[in-house]
Write a protein that holds these residues in place. Structure first.
Motif, PDB file in Angstrom:
ATOM      1  N   GLY A   1       0.810  -1.232  -0.153  1.00  0.00           N
ATOM      2  CA  GLY A   1      -0.116  -0.068  -0.107  1.00  0.00           C
ATOM      3  C   GLY A   1       0.834   1.397   0.076  1.00  0.00           C
ATOM      4  N   TYR A   2       2.299   1.159  -0.162  1.00  0.00           N
ATOM      5  CA  TYR A   2       2.889   2.251  -0.129  1.00  0.00           C
ATOM      6  C   TYR A   2       3.161   2.758  -1.621  1.00  0.00           C
ATOM      7  N   VAL A   3       3.322   4.238  -1.787  1.00  0.00           N
ATOM      8  CA  VAL A   3       3.864   4.725  -2.727  1.00  0.00           C
ATOM      9  C   VAL A   3       5.371   4.592  -2.674  1.00  0.00           C
ATOM     10  N   VAL A   4       6.140   4.029  -3.625  1.00  0.00           N
ATOM     11  CA  VAL A   4       7.782   3.996  -3.391  1.00  0.00           C
ATOM     12  C   VAL A   4       8.480   4.648  -4.459  1.00  0.00           C
ATOM     13  N   VAL A   5       9.618   5.319  -3.942  1.00  0.00           N
ATOM     14  CA  VAL A   5      10.155   6.113  -4.878  1.00  0.00           C
ATOM     15  C   VAL A   5      11.647   5.716  -4.494  1.00  0.00           C
TER      16      VAL A   5
ATOM     17  N   PRO B   1       0.633  13.941  -5.608  1.00  0.00           N
ATOM     18  CA  PRO B   1      -1.009  14.231  -5.198  1.00  0.00           C
ATOM     19  C   PRO B   1      -1.360  13.099  -4.469  1.00  0.00           C
ATOM     20  N   SER B   2      -0.763  11.844  -4.620  1.00  0.00           N
ATOM     21  CA  SER B   2      -1.276  10.736  -4.243  1.00  0.00           C
ATOM     22  C   SER B   2      -0.528  10.345  -2.656  1.00  0.00           C
ATOM     23  N   VAL B   3       0.328  11.222  -2.302  1.00  0.00           N
ATOM     24  CA  VAL B   3       0.995  10.937  -1.260  1.00  0.00           C
ATOM     25  C   VAL B   3       0.649  11.709  -0.062  1.00  0.00           C
ATOM     26  N   ASP B   4       0.296  11.291   1.082  1.00  0.00           N
ATOM     27  CA  ASP B   4       0.268  12.194   2.344  1.00  0.00           C
ATOM     28  C   ASP B   4       1.748  12.523   2.835  1.00  0.00           C
ATOM     29  N   PRO B   5       2.055  13.821   2.632  1.00  0.00           N
ATOM     30  CA  PRO B   5       3.526  14.319   2.849  1.00  0.00           C
ATOM     31  C   PRO B   5       3.970  14.392   4.498  1.00  0.00           C
ATOM     32  N   ASP B   6       2.867  14.080   5.198  1.00  0.00           N
ATOM     33  CA  ASP B   6       3.174  13.800   6.592  1.00  0.00           C
ATOM     34  C   ASP B   6       3.538  12.211   6.780  1.00  0.00           C
ATOM     35  N   ARG B   7       3.420  11.411   6.068  1.00  0.00           N
ATOM     36  CA  ARG B   7       3.760   9.868   6.159  1.00  0.00           C
ATOM     37  C   ARG B   7       4.685   9.453   5.084  1.00  0.00           C
ATOM     38  N   VAL B   8       5.837  10.111   5.111  1.00  0.00           N
ATOM     39  CA  VAL B   8       6.939   9.464   4.278  1.00  0.00           C
ATOM     40  C   VAL B   8       8.120   8.951   5.271  1.00  0.00           C
TER      41      VAL B   8
ATOM     42  N   ALA C   1      17.137 -14.820   8.107  1.00  0.00           N
ATOM     43  CA  ALA C   1      17.049 -13.448   8.872  1.00  0.00           C
ATOM     44  C   ALA C   1      16.557 -12.553   7.732  1.00  0.00           C
ATOM     45  N   ASP C   2      16.852 -12.906   6.545  1.00  0.00           N
ATOM     46  CA  ASP C   2      16.136 -12.079   5.382  1.00  0.00           C
ATOM     47  C   ASP C   2      14.594 -11.944   5.568  1.00  0.00           C
ATOM     48  N   ARG C   3      13.892 -13.265   5.760  1.00  0.00           N
ATOM     49  CA  ARG C   3      12.658 -13.180   5.854  1.00  0.00           C
ATOM     50  C   ARG C   3      11.849 -12.775   7.149  1.00  0.00           C
ATOM     51  N   ALA C   4      12.701 -13.044   8.181  1.00  0.00           N
ATOM     52  CA  ALA C   4      12.295 -12.551   9.535  1.00  0.00           C
ATOM     53  C   ALA C   4      12.332 -11.169   9.528  1.00  0.00           C
ATOM     54  N   SER C   5      13.625 -10.425   9.026  1.00  0.00           N
ATOM     55  CA  SER C   5      13.627  -8.957   8.992  1.00  0.00           C
ATOM     56  C   SER C   5      12.427  -8.199   8.302  1.00  0.00           C
ATOM     57  N   TRP C   6      12.087  -8.796   7.151  1.00  0.00           N
ATOM     58  CA  TRP C   6      11.326  -8.040   6.191  1.00  0.00           C
ATOM     59  C   TRP C   6       9.740  -8.141   6.871  1.00  0.00           C
ATOM     60  N   ALA C   7       9.580  -9.155   7.616  1.00  0.00           N
ATOM     61  CA  ALA C   7       8.223  -9.418   8.188  1.00  0.00           C
ATOM     62  C   ALA C   7       8.260  -8.270   9.632  1.00  0.00           C
ATOM     63  N   ASP C   8       9.422  -8.159  10.076  1.00  0.00           N
ATOM     64  CA  ASP C   8       9.583  -7.104  11.301  1.00  0.00           C
ATOM     65  C   ASP C   8       9.432  -5.860  10.882  1.00  0.00           C
ATOM     66  N   ALA C   9      10.310  -5.508  10.071  1.00  0.00           N
ATOM     67  CA  ALA C   9      10.371  -4.149   9.375  1.00  0.00           C
ATOM     68  C   ALA C   9       9.011  -3.487   8.844  1.00  0.00           C
TER      69      ALA C   9
ATOM     70  N   LEU D   1       7.089  -0.745  10.093  1.00  0.00           N
ATOM     71  CA  LEU D   1       6.792   0.518   9.364  1.00  0.00           C
ATOM     72  C   LEU D   1       5.007   0.690   9.357  1.00  0.00           C
ATOM     73  N   ALA D   2       4.378  -0.313   8.954  1.00  0.00           N
ATOM     74  CA  ALA D   2       3.105   0.008   9.253  1.00  0.00           C
ATOM     75  C   ALA D   2       2.403   0.426  10.463  1.00  0.00           C
ATOM     76  N   SER D   3       2.945   0.224  11.662  1.00  0.00           N
ATOM     77  CA  SER D   3       2.542   0.870  12.827  1.00  0.00           C
ATOM     78  C   SER D   3       2.818   2.000  12.964  1.00  0.00           C
ATOM     79  N   LYS D   4       3.669   2.703  11.972  1.00  0.00           N
ATOM     80  CA  LYS D   4       3.990   4.235  11.979  1.00  0.00           C
ATOM     81  C   LYS D   4       3.417   5.008  10.877  1.00  0.00           C
ATOM     82  N   LEU D   5       3.200   4.365   9.942  1.00  0.00           N
ATOM     83  CA  LEU D   5       2.546   5.070   8.698  1.00  0.00           C
ATOM     84  C   LEU D   5       1.220   4.672   8.316  1.00  0.00           C
ATOM     85  N   HIS D   6       0.629   3.541   8.769  1.00  0.00           N
ATOM     86  CA  HIS D   6      -0.692   3.139   8.474  1.00  0.00           C
ATOM     87  C   HIS D   6      -1.331   3.109   7.300  1.00  0.00           C
ATOM     88  N   PRO D   7      -0.493   2.090   6.365  1.00  0.00           N
ATOM     89  CA  PRO D   7      -0.952   2.357   4.882  1.00  0.00           C
ATOM     90  C   PRO D   7      -2.178   1.565   4.880  1.00  0.00           C
TER      91      PRO D   7
END
Length: 245
Positions: free
Chosen positions: A57-61, A110-117, A227-235, A239-245
């Motif tokens: 659900g994120y716009v990614v740059v 326009p599609s991005v909330d500038p306070d959630r980057v 570690a890759d799989r676990a870190s992806w899940a953790d990250a 991040l979702a808890s901070k940005l709420h996609p």
């Protein structure tokens, strides 16, 4: 994989090729993540990360801090000769400005909330993410995967300050991720924590057993699959808890 749209940013008069991934079928404005690629530059791994974040659900740059002049073999993880040459030649000041320009571009969409980057980086790209996090106090969150240069061997015009010494200016929550076999970071873990606590920075530090540096690499000898799989899940959960996609 999500399909990326190519745009060109201008930083200090130079062109910075940049990829933009936008979720389909979702109402905006949405949160955005600026991905700072590892030292191999924008490659299949970077595309997988960006597409995965876009699917959440994120716009990614993704700015190309090599400015179109990156490695000839960006997907070859079996030989470190070429990539080490690029790291040694990299102007960290210019590259940090390129990532910061990516953040500003995301905010302008326009599609991005500038306070959630947020910014999200790997290896040398995580060093650039560290610097961007310290310099841009409007960021909503930062995820640093095993930053390669928390301190530099020496300072010069291309490396004018140790990224560790900029932590005091961070205003957003930070997640630091590395493996317990990462010789460059294990000894610094307590100092990261001390500085985060000293300067009142909300943080989370995740250390993965048996993993060395750059454990998210897609191929041996660096990759640690667990570690890759676990870190992806953790990250992504953090991040979702901070940005709420």
């Amino acid at each position: 994989m999500a399909e990326a749209r190519r745009v060109e940013l201008t930083v200090g008069g130079a062109a910075v090729p940049t990829l933009v991934y936008e979720p389909t079928g979702r109402d905006g404005p949405r949160p955005a993540v600026v991905v700072s690629a590892e030292a191999y530059g924008i490659n299949e791994f970077t595309d997988k990360v960006a597409s995965g974040l876009c699917a959440l659900g994120y716009v990614v740059v993704v700015p190309d801090y090599y400015r179109g002049n990156g490695l000839t073999r960006p997907d070859d993880y079996s030989d470190f000769t070429e990539v080490m040459g690029f790291i040694n030649a990299l102007d960290f000041t210019e590259a940090t400005h390129d990532i910061m320009a990516g953040v500003e571009h995301a905010r302008s969409m326009p599609s991005v909330d500038p306070d959630r980057v947020a910014v999200w980086g790997y290896c040398t790209g995580s060093t650039l993410a560290m610097l961007t996090t310290a310099l841009d106090r409007r960021l909503a969150a930062a995820v640093w995967f095993f930053p390669s240069q928390p301190t530099f061997p020496e300072l010069d015009d291309k490396r004018p300050v140790h990224p560790m010494d900029m932590i005091w200016n961070i205003a957003c929550p930070v997640q630091l991720i590395y493996g317990d076999q990462d010789a460059g970071l294990v000894g610094l873990g307590p100092e990261f924590r001390r500085r985060f606590e000293r300067y009142g920075i909300e943080h989370r530090i995740d250390v993965y057993e048996g993993a060395g540096h750059a454990f998210s690499a897609p191929d041996p000898p660096l990759r640690h699959d667990g570690a890759d799989r676990a870190s992806w899940a953790d990250a992504t959960t953090w991040l979702a808890s901070k940005l709420h996609p």
